[in-house]
Design an enzyme around this catalytic site. Sequence first.
Site, PDB file in Angstrom:
ATOM      1  N   CYS A   2       0.825  -1.209   0.000  1.00  0.00           N
ATOM      2  CA  CYS A   2       0.000   0.000   0.000  1.00  0.00           C
ATOM      3  C   CYS A   2       0.862   1.264   0.000  1.00  0.00           C
ATOM      4  CB  CYS A   2      -0.849   0.020   1.261  1.00  0.00           C
ATOM      5  SG  CYS A   2      -1.859  -1.428   1.475  1.00  0.00           S
ATOM      6  N   TRP A  74      -3.035  -2.656  -1.449  1.00  0.00           N
ATOM      7  CA  TRP A  74      -2.633  -4.017  -1.793  1.00  0.00           C
ATOM      8  C   TRP A  74      -3.381  -4.893  -0.800  1.00  0.00           C
ATOM      9  CZ3 TRP A  74       0.527  -8.010   0.396  1.00  0.00           C
ATOM     10  CH2 TRP A  74       1.030  -8.922  -0.528  1.00  0.00           C
ATOM     11  N   ASN A  98      -1.674   2.183   5.975  1.00  0.00           N
ATOM     12  CA  ASN A  98      -0.762   1.121   5.520  1.00  0.00           C
ATOM     13  C   ASN A  98      -0.493   0.216   6.708  1.00  0.00           C
ATOM     14  OD1 ASN A  98      -0.537   2.321   3.062  1.00  0.00           O
ATOM     15  ND2 ASN A  98       1.660   2.719   3.190  1.00  0.00           N
ATOM     16  N   GLY A  99      -0.269  -1.075   6.434  1.00  0.00           N
ATOM     17  CA  GLY A  99       0.054  -1.995   7.519  1.00  0.00           C
ATOM     18  C   GLY A  99      -1.151  -2.824   7.906  1.00  0.00           C
ATOM     19  N   GLU A 485      18.523 -17.328  -7.721  1.00  0.00           N
ATOM     20  CA  GLU A 485      18.094 -15.988  -8.110  1.00  0.00           C
ATOM     21  C   GLU A 485      17.487 -16.010  -9.523  1.00  0.00           C
ATOM     22  OE1 GLU A 485      17.470 -13.356  -6.725  1.00  0.00           O
ATOM     23  OE2 GLU A 485      17.623 -11.771  -8.198  1.00  0.00           O
ATOM     24  N   LYS A 489      13.748 -14.888 -10.403  1.00  0.00           N
ATOM     25  CA  LYS A 489      13.432 -13.852 -11.411  1.00  0.00           C
ATOM     26  C   LYS A 489      12.444 -14.398 -12.427  1.00  0.00           C
ATOM     27  CE  LYS A 489      14.603 -10.974  -9.897  1.00  0.00           C
ATOM     28  NZ  LYS A 489      15.422 -10.629  -8.769  1.00  0.00           N
ATOM     29  N   GLU A 492       8.900 -14.991 -10.922  1.00  0.00           N
ATOM     30  CA  GLU A 492       8.119 -13.826 -10.473  1.00  0.00           C
ATOM     31  C   GLU A 492       7.635 -12.954 -11.625  1.00  0.00           C
ATOM     32  OE1 GLU A 492      10.053 -10.889  -7.910  1.00  0.00           O
ATOM     33  OE2 GLU A 492      11.956 -11.366  -8.821  1.00  0.00           O
ATOM     34  N   HIS A 508      20.086 -36.266  -6.443  1.00  0.00           N
ATOM     35  CA  HIS A 508      19.341 -36.538  -5.210  1.00  0.00           C
ATOM     36  C   HIS A 508      17.863 -36.208  -5.353  1.00  0.00           C
ATOM     37  CE1 HIS A 508      23.105 -37.387  -3.259  1.00  0.00           C
ATOM     38  NE2 HIS A 508      23.587 -36.279  -3.780  1.00  0.00           N
TER      39      HIS A 508
HETATM   40  C1  F6R Z   1      12.668 -10.338  -5.927  1.00  0.00           C
HETATM   41  C2  F6R Z   1      12.573  -9.288  -4.930  1.00  0.00           C
HETATM   42  C3  F6R Z   1      12.216  -9.665  -3.540  1.00  0.00           C
HETATM   43  C4  F6R Z   1      12.985  -8.793  -2.532  1.00  0.00           C
HETATM   44  C5  F6R Z   1      12.516  -9.086  -1.105  1.00  0.00           C
HETATM   45  C6  F6R Z   1      13.307  -8.317  -0.080  1.00  0.00           C
HETATM   46  O1  F6R Z   1      13.042  -9.830  -7.175  1.00  0.00           O
HETATM   47  O2  F6R Z   1      12.747  -8.139  -5.223  1.00  0.00           O
HETATM   48  O3  F6R Z   1      12.444 -11.019  -3.297  1.00  0.00           O
HETATM   49  O4  F6R Z   1      14.352  -9.054  -2.664  1.00  0.00           O
HETATM   50  O5  F6R Z   1      11.161  -8.747  -0.995  1.00  0.00           O
HETATM   51  O6  F6R Z   1      13.178  -6.945  -0.250  1.00  0.00           O
HETATM   52  P1  F6R Z   1      14.243  -5.944   0.358  1.00  0.00           P
HETATM   53  O7  F6R Z   1      15.538  -6.193  -0.333  1.00  0.00           O
HETATM   54  O8  F6R Z   1      13.692  -4.567   0.073  1.00  0.00           O
HETATM   55  O9  F6R Z   1      14.330  -6.241   1.821  1.00  0.00           O
END
Ligand code: F6R
Length: 612
Positions: A2, A74, A98-99, A485, A489, A492, A508
Amino acid sequence: MCGIVGGVAERSITNILIEGLKRLEYRGYDSAGLALINAGQVLRQRRVGKVVNLEQAVNEADLMGSLGIAHTRWATHGKPTEDNAHPHISGPVAVVHNGIIENYQELKDDLEALGYVFTSQTDTEVVAHLVHDALKSAPNLLKAVEQVVPQLKGAFALGIVHTDYPDELITVREGSPLVIGVGIGENFISSDQLALLPITNRFIYLEEGDIARLTRDSIEVFVNGQPVERPIKELDATVSNASKGEYKHYMLKEIYEQPEAIQQTISQALNGNTLRDDFLKNADVDFSQIQNVQIIACGTSYHAGMIAKYWFEQLINLPCQVEIASEFRYRTPVIVNHTLYVCISQSGETADTLAALRDTQKRAAEKNIHIATLTICNVATSSMVRETHHSLLTLAGPEIGVASTKAFTTQLAALMLLVLKIGQVKQSIAADEISSIIADLWHIPKVMLDTLQKDKEILRLSDLFKEKQHCLFLGRGTEFPIALEGALKLKEISYIHAEGYAAGELKHGPLALVDNDMPVVILAPQDDMLDKLKSNMEEVQARGGELFVFADETSGIKEKDRQHVVLVPNVNALLAPIVYSIPVQLLSYHVAVLRGTDVDQPRNLAKSVTVE
Ligand code: F6R
C-alpha cells in the site's frame, strides 16, 4: 504494498495526490482512492485497478480540495473491491492506512455494539469509526487520534482528515514508514518520499510512535502527547527522479544501469586499489572483535547473503550464517557474543527483516550480549539504516521494477567490500590479496558492459522458453545462489515455474524432472567446479534435457544439439556471481515480455513488503 499520499495547501492538491499515487505504482497495488475535504464535505472517489481509473473518475467528478489523503491498496483483509479501497469514512472522518491492525475484529465487534455500520471487510475501517467515536469526548482531532492509537495492535501508518478541521492533516507512524514533505505554505505526507520528490526535497522522517499534526504553515510532532523535535533533512538534488527514459520497462533500464551502479557503490569505499581509511570507520563498532557473522534478509537480498557466506569463510576465515528473516524472527536463535548481524535489504523497510533486527537487538540488550549490527541498503533514510550501528549504502539509485536487479548486484559489491574491510581489520587476509580483489572489482563494470552486449543472443534463446511450463537453473559454489536468483526472477515475472538447484544435488531428486520438455539453465564460469559442472551437464543431456548454458569464454563449452551456449567474458571466479546475474536477469526479462506479463508490476507482488 500500500501507498499513502496526503497534503494540506492553499491550492487544490488533487493533481499532486494523483501524481504521488502514480509514483507509488511500482510498489504493487490493486485499487486506489482519494478523499478531499471541501466546504465541510468529504469528497471521495475509489476505483479498482490502476491509478488512471481513479484519475478519470476524479476528473469526471471535478474533485477539488486543498486538504486530502490518497491511497493505493494491496489487499490484505478483504478482496480488491471498491468498497474495500481506501480512504475509509466514518461521518466527518476519512482515513488511509498502511500496515495491519491485528486486533481489528475485537474492535469491530465493540464498534458494532455501539451502532457503527461497517461498509468494508478491511481492518482499516475500525480506525475511522474509532476516531469518530473518540471525538465525542476528545477536545480536538489530534487528541482523538492520540486516544485511538494505543487501542490499535499491529504495525501501521495513518493519514486522517476531518470536515471540521479543514486545515489539518493528522498522521501516525507506528511500525510502517511515513515521511513528511516540507513545502512553503503547504505540507505533505507519504509512505515513500519518492511520491513527493516533484514538490519538495525537504523531509522529516517520523520515528516509530510519532503522531504529527500538519497545517499549511506548521508541523508539530508528538510522542505520548508531548511535543518533540524532528529535524528536517534536505535530500541531495541528485536523487534520481526515476523515469523509464528510452527503455520499455524499468526492469530493463535497471539491468542496464548495473555497471554504473557498481562503479558508484565501490567508489565510495576505495582509493585506488586500497580501502579508504574512512570506510566504515566512524562508528562505534570494533571489527577486530567480530567472531561470527549472521546475515538476515528476504528474497533476492537473501541470495546476496548466501554468496557473501562463501566470501566470508573462504577469504577471511570468518564463520558466517545466512537465514531468511521470516524464519529467523520466529525461532529464538542463539545470540552469540561478538556477532555482527548484517541486514541486507533494497528498501530497508521489509517487515520481516526489520522485525528480526529489532528482536535480536532487544534480546541481546536484555541478556547483556555484545553484538554489532550493520545494514546493506539502497535507501539512506530507511528504518534499517537508522536502527543499525553501521550502514553500507548500495548507490544503485531508486529501483522501481518489482524484480530486484541492480540492488542485488550492488549488494554483492558492497558485501565484498565489507568482507575485505573486516579481513583487513582482523588481519585475516593479506594486503596484496585485498589489492588484487579490488583491482578485479574495478574491472567488473567493464565486464558487465561486455556481458550486456549479449542481450540479442539471450533474446533469441528466450523465444525457446516462452511456451514452457517449468525450468531448472543449476550452478555450483557461488553460482548456486545465482541459480536460485535466476529461478526467482523467471517465476516472479514470467509466471513459469522455476527451481534453482546446486548442480551436485541433481542426482538426489530433481534429475527425475528432466525430460525433452525441460529447459535447464547452467551457470558455468571458469572456476574450480567447472569440470564437475560439465559432468552434471552430461547427466542432464543423457536424460533428454535441453541445456541453456551461460559459460565463460575460456570454458571450452560449445554449442551442439540441444545445448545452446552464450559466452560470458572471462572474470575472476570470486566475482563471477555479479556478472552472471546479468544473463539470468535478461533471460527472465525477455521471456516475460514474450509472454506478455506485466514485467514491472507482476501479479500479486509488491516492491516493498512492509507487512508480514
Ligand atoms: C525479488 C525481490 C524480492 C525482494 C525481497 C526483499 O526480485 O525483489 O524477493 O528481494 O522482498 O526486499 P528488500 O531487499 O527490500 O528487503
